[in-house]
Motif scaffolding. Structure first.
Motif, PDB file in Angstrom:
ATOM      1  N   ASN A 197       0.932  -1.198  -0.072  1.00 45.84           N
ATOM      2  CA  ASN A 197       0.117  -0.085  -0.031  1.00 45.84           C
ATOM      3  C   ASN A 197       0.745   1.289   0.083  1.00 45.84           C
ATOM      4  O   ASN A 197       2.057   1.308   0.483  1.00 45.84           O
ATOM      5  CB  ASN A 197      -0.964   0.144   1.345  1.00 45.84           C
ATOM      6  CG  ASN A 197      -1.994  -1.157   1.173  1.00 45.84           C
ATOM      7  OD1 ASN A 197      -2.444  -1.413  -0.076  1.00 45.84           O
ATOM      8  ND2 ASN A 197      -2.462  -1.435   2.153  1.00 45.84           N
ATOM      9  N   LYS A 242      -8.901   4.006   0.299  1.00 40.35           N
ATOM     10  CA  LYS A 242      -9.831   3.067   1.013  1.00 40.35           C
ATOM     11  C   LYS A 242      -9.063   3.060   2.397  1.00 40.35           C
ATOM     12  O   LYS A 242      -8.170   2.412   2.480  1.00 40.35           O
ATOM     13  CB  LYS A 242     -10.301   1.963   0.566  1.00 40.35           C
ATOM     14  CG  LYS A 242     -10.894   2.040  -0.824  1.00 40.35           C
ATOM     15  CD  LYS A 242     -12.420   2.441  -0.609  1.00 40.35           C
ATOM     16  CE  LYS A 242     -13.177   2.301  -2.017  1.00 40.35           C
ATOM     17  NZ  LYS A 242     -14.571   2.629  -1.860  1.00 40.35           N
ATOM     18  N   LYS A 280     -10.051   1.549   5.227  1.00 37.74           N
ATOM     19  CA  LYS A 280      -9.895   0.206   5.743  1.00 37.74           C
ATOM     20  C   LYS A 280      -8.994  -0.818   5.029  1.00 37.74           C
ATOM     21  O   LYS A 280      -8.057  -1.559   5.870  1.00 37.74           O
ATOM     22  CB  LYS A 280     -11.347  -0.517   5.754  1.00 37.74           C
ATOM     23  CG  LYS A 280     -11.559  -1.828   6.382  1.00 37.74           C
ATOM     24  CD  LYS A 280     -12.838  -2.271   6.598  1.00 37.74           C
ATOM     25  CE  LYS A 280     -12.909  -3.609   7.186  1.00 37.74           C
ATOM     26  NZ  LYS A 280     -14.418  -4.130   7.367  1.00 37.74           N
ATOM     27  N   THR A 281      -8.903  -1.041   3.856  1.00 33.25           N
ATOM     28  CA  THR A 281      -7.905  -1.622   2.982  1.00 33.25           C
ATOM     29  C   THR A 281      -6.479  -1.094   2.890  1.00 33.25           C
ATOM     30  O   THR A 281      -5.531  -1.972   2.504  1.00 33.25           O
ATOM     31  CB  THR A 281      -8.625  -2.390   2.000  1.00 33.25           C
ATOM     32  OG1 THR A 281      -8.754  -1.150   0.915  1.00 33.25           O
ATOM     33  CG2 THR A 281      -9.958  -2.963   2.407  1.00 33.25           C
ATOM     34  N   MET A 311      -6.105   0.556   0.098  1.00 30.51           N
ATOM     35  CA  MET A 311      -5.924   0.595  -1.405  1.00 30.51           C
ATOM     36  C   MET A 311      -6.187   1.981  -1.868  1.00 30.51           C
ATOM     37  O   MET A 311      -6.889   2.823  -1.270  1.00 30.51           O
ATOM     38  CB  MET A 311      -7.293  -0.173  -2.061  1.00 30.51           C
ATOM     39  CG  MET A 311      -7.016  -1.883  -2.216  1.00 30.51           C
ATOM     40  SD  MET A 311      -5.707  -2.384  -3.069  1.00 30.51           S
ATOM     41  CE  MET A 311      -5.933  -1.701  -4.558  1.00 30.51           C
ATOM     42  N   ARG A 342      -2.698  -3.854  -2.244  1.00 30.86           N
ATOM     43  CA  ARG A 342      -2.855  -5.388  -2.101  1.00 30.86           C
ATOM     44  C   ARG A 342      -4.247  -5.915  -2.891  1.00 30.86           C
ATOM     45  O   ARG A 342      -5.111  -6.039  -2.317  1.00 30.86           O
ATOM     46  CB  ARG A 342      -3.066  -5.734  -0.558  1.00 30.86           C
ATOM     47  CG  ARG A 342      -1.448  -5.533  -0.048  1.00 30.86           C
ATOM     48  CD  ARG A 342      -1.376  -5.784   1.203  1.00 30.86           C
ATOM     49  NE  ARG A 342      -0.268  -5.587   2.125  1.00 30.86           N
ATOM     50  CZ  ARG A 342      -0.072  -4.601   2.722  1.00 30.86           C
ATOM     51  NH1 ARG A 342      -1.195  -3.813   2.962  1.00 30.86           N
ATOM     52  NH2 ARG A 342       1.280  -4.402   3.244  1.00 30.86           N
ATOM     53  N   GLU A 382      -5.841  -9.321  -2.254  1.00 33.18           N
ATOM     54  CA  GLU A 382      -6.721  -9.268  -0.947  1.00 33.18           C
ATOM     55  C   GLU A 382      -7.959  -8.674  -0.780  1.00 33.18           C
ATOM     56  O   GLU A 382      -8.774  -8.788   0.008  1.00 33.18           O
ATOM     57  CB  GLU A 382      -5.627  -8.895   0.201  1.00 33.18           C
ATOM     58  CG  GLU A 382      -4.396  -9.738   0.364  1.00 33.18           C
ATOM     59  CD  GLU A 382      -3.522  -9.083   1.445  1.00 33.18           C
ATOM     60  OE1 GLU A 382      -3.812  -8.053   2.251  1.00 33.18           O
ATOM     61  OE2 GLU A 382      -2.452  -9.433   1.511  1.00 33.18           O
ATOM     62  N   ASN A 383      -8.537  -7.926  -1.916  1.00 31.50           N
ATOM     63  CA  ASN A 383      -9.326  -7.061  -2.046  1.00 31.50           C
ATOM     64  C   ASN A 383     -10.259  -7.200  -3.254  1.00 31.50           C
ATOM     65  O   ASN A 383     -10.337  -5.983  -3.958  1.00 31.50           O
ATOM     66  CB  ASN A 383      -8.951  -5.638  -1.799  1.00 31.50           C
ATOM     67  CG  ASN A 383      -8.440  -5.586  -0.416  1.00 31.50           C
ATOM     68  OD1 ASN A 383      -9.065  -5.508   0.667  1.00 31.50           O
ATOM     69  ND2 ASN A 383      -7.126  -5.192  -0.511  1.00 31.50           N
ATOM     70  N   GLN A 396     -13.100  -4.815  -3.749  1.00 33.02           N
ATOM     71  CA  GLN A 396     -12.885  -3.549  -4.290  1.00 33.02           C
ATOM     72  C   GLN A 396     -12.461  -3.369  -5.743  1.00 33.02           C
ATOM     73  O   GLN A 396     -12.655  -2.335  -6.442  1.00 33.02           O
ATOM     74  CB  GLN A 396     -11.892  -3.152  -3.428  1.00 33.02           C
ATOM     75  CG  GLN A 396     -12.459  -2.876  -1.976  1.00 33.02           C
ATOM     76  CD  GLN A 396     -11.505  -1.957  -1.080  1.00 33.02           C
ATOM     77  OE1 GLN A 396     -10.678  -1.707  -1.506  1.00 33.02           O
ATOM     78  NE2 GLN A 396     -12.116  -1.404   0.316  1.00 33.02           N
TER      79      GLN A 396
END
Length: 396
Positions: free
Chosen positions: A93, A127, A129-130, A132, A146, A149-150, A153
């Motif tokens: 990230n 974002k 939370k993630t 991204m 990542r 992993e998402n 999204q």
């Protein structure tokens, strides 16, 4: 799209905040793997440096049109007439230390979800939370972080480009689930089901799919536009999003068909939970339409004929019933359908919309003037809702 612009349209940050132009170009050049999808009139070519991610996307979209190979994507009889390239860059990230401007939440939503920075040719969106980051721009939008992993999204980012494509053509955006049914004349007639988040629209729509003549159209967003046909008959075209139903566990728990998606231990825990707590639980699961309902059960377009506004309650003792709504007298009944386009929306000139503005209730009512609008009231009873709603479709 009737959204207005404000000072956020002006670039406020250097384009070098996350990448220099050269470093971004170098990063994108490493995206040597690609897959092509067609969603209605839009062809999407996804490039990535992570081949496994593209395989996951291909599996995700199996209920839709099959991915195109390089030869078929260039044929003259291809149904799509617009192509969009999207880049998914798998890496650590970035941008965590930047001073992100916060995207305002909708009424009833709390907490920090997204931030944005406007740059020379677009907008970076974070974002929280993630972690991204997404570079929204008219050409070659980019997701960085990542990605594998998402997946949800990544699907949403593809759908944001699909939404932009249609909003630029004059479509309205609605917060609704929907299904379609082909009538005796071969016309796909769409029923949309709208409510606020957690109102039961996805569960109601999936219950309606128990009739094998009903096809899944969309889970959470619908595009619609009133058009006048050659015979001067006004019709409202509906377009769904290529996104699988993403539902909470209560939807799965009380569906014989879908309960198996929940692990057995989770089923037992949920059965012990109070109904009010289960109803509000946010814990998302994807429902693969092809696996659960069979092949050829997905559609993307049709004629919007019915709009059902869910106005029922867990605490009601009254029977579940449908009431016809006259929007000229009760325009606010469709408030649950209205939806802001969000921070990813760019108009045809590349300008971003005011994040606090959405089209007026009056504009929505005008676009829905030839659609039958109903309010579903009383106690929450999905079986009874299915009988009432499916009866409308069969009567067409």
């Amino acid at each position: 799209m009737g959204t207005t612009q404000n000072k956020m349209n002006e670039p406020t940050q250097s384009p070098n905040d996350l990448f220099t132009a050269d470093s971004l170009a170098e990063t994108l050049s490493a995206c040597r793997f690609h897959v092509n999808f067609v969603f209605g009139e839009l062809q999407v070519q996804v490039f990535s440096n992570h081949s496994a991610l593209l395989k996951e996307l291909t599996a995700y979209y199996k209920s839709y049109a099959s991915p195109l190979d390089d030869a078929s994507s260039n044929t003259a009889d291809n149904a799509s007439n617009h192509t969009m390239n999207i880049y998914f860059v798998e890496q650590d990230n970035v941008g965590d230390d930047l001073d992100w401007l916060e995207v305002p939440r909708e009424v009833g939503k709390t907490g920090r979800k997204e931030g944005y920075l406007d740059v020379e040719d677009g907008r970076w969106i974070k974002k929280f939370k993630t972690g991204m980051c997404f570079l929204q721009r008219k050409a070659n939008p980019v997701a960085v972080g990542r990605c594998s992993e998402n997946l949800a999204q990544m699907v949403n980012f593809i759908n944001n480009q699909f939404l932009n494509h249609h909003l630029r053509q004059g479509f309205m955006l609605g917060h609704a689930a929907a299904f379609s049914r082909v009538d005796a004349n071969g016309v796909a007639k769409v029923t949309a089901i709208a409510a606020g988040s957690g109102g039961g629209k996805s569960t109601t729509m999936l219950r309606c799919l128990e009739d094998s003549s009903n096809l899944f159209l969309t889970n959470d967003r619908i595009l619609f536009e009133k058009k006048t046909l050659d015979d001067q008959t006004p019709k409202t075209q509906a377009v769904g999003l290529a996104k699988l139903p993403r539902v909470n566990p209560g939807t799965l728990l009380y569906s014989e068909r879908l309960r198996h998606i929940l692990p057995e231990a989770r089923q037992k825990a949920l059965l012990d939970m109070p109904q009010s707590e289960l109803w509000s639980l946010e814990e998302k699961y994807d429902v693969q339409i092809e696996d659960e309902y069979g092949k050829d059960r997905v559609a993307l377009v049709g004629e919007l004929c019915h709009l059902i506004m869910l106005d029922w309650s867990l605490n009601s003792d009254e029977s579940t019933r449908l009431e016809l709504v006259d929007l000229t007298k009760e325009p606010t009944q469709i408030e649950g359908l209205r939806k802001r386009p969000g921070p990813f929306y760019q108009d045809e000139t590349g300008k971003f919309a005011d994040l606090d503005v959405m089209d007026s209730t009056e504009t929505y009512c005008t676009e829905l003037s030839n659609v039958n609008v109903y309010r579903l009231t009383g106690k929450i009873d999905f079986d009874r809702a299915f009988e009432l709603i499916n009866g409308l479709q069969k009567a067409q």
